[in-house]
Design an enzyme around this catalytic site. Sequence first.
Site, mmCIF file in Angstrom:
data_model
loop_
_atom_site.group_PDB
_atom_site.id
_atom_site.type_symbol
_atom_site.label_atom_id
_atom_site.label_comp_id
_atom_site.label_asym_id
_atom_site.label_seq_id
_atom_site.Cartn_x
_atom_site.Cartn_y
_atom_site.Cartn_z
ATOM 1 N N GLU A 1 58.908 39.354 -37.296
ATOM 2 C CA GLU A 1 57.974 40.162 -38.313
ATOM 3 C C GLU A 1 58.136 39.984 -39.761
ATOM 4 O OE1 GLU A 1 56.583 44.138 -36.139
ATOM 5 O OE2 GLU A 1 58.519 44.014 -36.975
ATOM 6 N N TRP B 1 42.573 44.624 -43.854
ATOM 7 C CA TRP B 1 43.284 43.573 -43.009
ATOM 8 C C TRP B 1 42.243 42.970 -42.215
ATOM 9 C CZ3 TRP B 1 43.489 42.709 -37.833
ATOM 10 C CH2 TRP B 1 44.505 42.034 -37.240
ATOM 11 N N ARG C 1 48.398 49.336 -44.992
ATOM 12 C CA ARG C 1 47.422 49.050 -43.712
ATOM 13 C C ARG C 1 46.695 47.938 -43.790
ATOM 14 N NH1 ARG C 1 46.027 54.039 -41.423
ATOM 15 N NH2 ARG C 1 43.987 53.065 -40.733
ATOM 16 N N HIS D 1 67.997 30.981 -16.393
ATOM 17 C CA HIS D 1 66.653 30.662 -15.579
ATOM 18 C C HIS D 1 65.398 29.953 -16.619
ATOM 19 C CE1 HIS D 1 68.107 32.171 -11.956
ATOM 20 N NE2 HIS D 1 68.673 33.468 -12.718
ATOM 21 N N LYS E 1 50.386 47.915 -40.854
ATOM 22 C CA LYS E 1 50.954 49.022 -40.023
ATOM 23 C C LYS E 1 50.484 49.598 -38.918
ATOM 24 C CE LYS E 1 54.714 51.958 -40.123
ATOM 25 N NZ LYS E 1 55.931 51.378 -39.980
ATOM 26 N N CYS F 1 43.320 48.291 -42.348
ATOM 27 C CA CYS F 1 42.397 48.667 -43.497
ATOM 28 C C CYS F 1 42.615 50.035 -43.907
ATOM 29 C CB CYS F 1 40.808 48.559 -43.052
ATOM 30 S SG CYS F 1 40.451 46.701 -42.475
ATOM 31 N N ASN G 1 36.531 50.786 -42.133
ATOM 32 C CA ASN G 1 37.693 50.582 -41.186
ATOM 33 C C ASN G 1 37.305 50.369 -39.985
ATOM 34 O OD1 ASN G 1 40.204 50.285 -39.959
ATOM 35 N ND2 ASN G 1 40.959 52.635 -40.312
ATOM 36 N N GLY G 2 37.633 49.567 -38.905
ATOM 37 C CA GLY G 2 37.209 49.337 -37.424
ATOM 38 C C GLY G 2 36.336 48.247 -37.320
ATOM 39 N N LYS H 1 61.665 42.285 -34.930
ATOM 40 C CA LYS H 1 61.956 42.577 -36.351
ATOM 41 C C LYS H 1 62.304 41.099 -37.163
ATOM 42 C CE LYS H 1 61.184 46.726 -36.265
ATOM 43 N NZ LYS H 1 60.146 46.236 -35.672
ATOM 44 N N GLU I 1 63.518 44.008 -29.443
ATOM 45 C CA GLU I 1 63.139 44.697 -30.814
ATOM 46 C C GLU I 1 63.828 43.919 -32.099
ATOM 47 O OE1 GLU I 1 61.897 47.505 -33.943
ATOM 48 O OE2 GLU I 1 61.120 46.899 -31.771
#
Length: 613
Positions: A493, A74, A27, A509, A608, A2, A100-101, A490, A486
């Site tokens: 995402e 968000w 955000r 395995h 983000k 947010c 925000n929160g 990516k 990573e």
Amino acid sequence: MCGIVGYIGPKSVDSVLIVGLQKLEYRGYDSAGIAIVNRKELTTAKEKGRIVDLENRLRTLKIDGHVGIGHTRWATHGEPSRRNAHPHTNKAGSIAVVHNGIIENYAELKNELKRKGYLFESDTDTEVIPHLIDNYLKEGKKLEQAFMETLGRLEGKYAVALVSEIEPERIYFARNGAPLIIAQGEHAGKPEYFVASDVPAFVPLAKTAYHLHDREWGYIQGGFHLFSYEGAKLAPHFEPVTILASEIEKGDYEHYMLKEIYEQPEVAKRIIARRLKEGNVLSFEELRMPRDFLSRLGKIVIQACGTSLNAGMVAKLHIEQFAHIETVADYSSEFRYRNPVVGGDTLVVGISQSGETADTLAGIHEAKAKFIKVLSFVNNLNSTIARESDGIIDLMAGPEIGVASTKAYTAQLLNLYLFSLYMGDIRWKLSDEQKAEIMREIRRLPELMQQVLNNLDPIKKVAEFIKDKNSVLFLGRTFNYPTALEGALKLKEISYIHAEGYAAGEFKHGPIALVSENVPVIVVAPQGDMRTKMISNLQEVKARQGKIISVITRGDDEIRELSDYVVDIPPTSEHLSPLISVLPLQLIAYYTAVYRGCDVDKPRNLAKSVTVE
């Protein structure tokens, strides 16, 4: 998560808020809204979707105001929708709040307010705030006192801003655990003030800024007034805003992510110039930790989330190789709850691009509760994590706007790598010859990175091949096992293709059952001790008719012959190769997402900065 913006000054407030929200859209971009004191009456506008949808709505309204707040969301509580978008108001529409929160005790507060006859129009936790304030106003309290008493009832981590037609020339704000900044500027000889979750919202308009600390609140009217939750008047120290507008603009690039991928050689140059001094001396001027303390460490625990944890996993290997210190890399969300066994000779390391990551911050609090020293690697020295750590190392990546981290990751890798060498040096584990050879290679790093970025054709061919696949596997060993993680992160995402990274030795395995013609395998296999082991994995895939995409050292004809697609990287040592081998994986993810028509800079469901648990 947010983004909050606020403005009070001589400009038309709607345009300032829209620009600020656009700069904070990374955000959160589920919905957006603003509240403006419009000719001394409160006007709100909210829309599901992107800032452009809100901007179109505002064109239908007559706005004439100079005080207002805005929010880009968000979603945490309640689905993305107009009814759940911020700002939220009291029933009379005279008070508007952005937040925000998470208000952890919102259910208790909501039930209390319902018993008093309050009706709720949204599913959010935020809506309890304007109703609580309204309740205190009905008891005869002034707005300032009602705001303070409401803050005293809230549990959780939050940042809030409030405007009201009751006091039309004032913005209230408060912070407890979520970032909030107050900035100052000047327009036409008159002062102006900004409220924001992050610095880009007011660049280049503001000249100085103050980062609120936890349990601070205040208001802006005829100046900036700051108080502690206990009621003490505070004297804030404003610092110059050093970020340039060019750093937060896309320039000629189609997406921020692509711009930030191509900034990595320059970021590496900047880090190397600051860290490597004459005579191969390593410098961490901001570290704030005595060498004798670091030289006596018996254990290091790295705790981080997502991309930052992948960097920490590489650092674990570097620290053990160069400094000979037992090192553990753990998810912050697990570390904070598992009652870790740590002693006085332990150092806890936090890694966070934003410096506000909720789980990493909680891990720091867990360490400090056990009287363990904390060192954090952050890209924002004014962040909560930076302030609450015993030592800090500046990542120096510069502003990163793209939600999928790229340049911050390689900045983490490089700073952690140099720190591992620093630790090896102060513990007398590295000879002068070893240091000299490693430093020579490090100084070539920007050039090697640029070579990869200049070789796009094979990368685009890989992206074209995998864009219609439903799943992709990534394999790597030792230093490049985290690179595989990573690369998979990516891809999933930003392209929404299911992808998983595995330690190549574990492939047989279980994960090998997934191999088929429609599930390609991307193998990270640069030169080094693990290369021949990786060839065995390639043979396993090939025997099962799997399609193989290999990231290899230039000139490796043996692996090239076994592969369906190949991306070359320049020769480098295996322990430095993660800084090179991740670049083609970033670009493969980027072009795959572009070819699939995905919104690269604003991937669905992501934000983000993860500032809530």
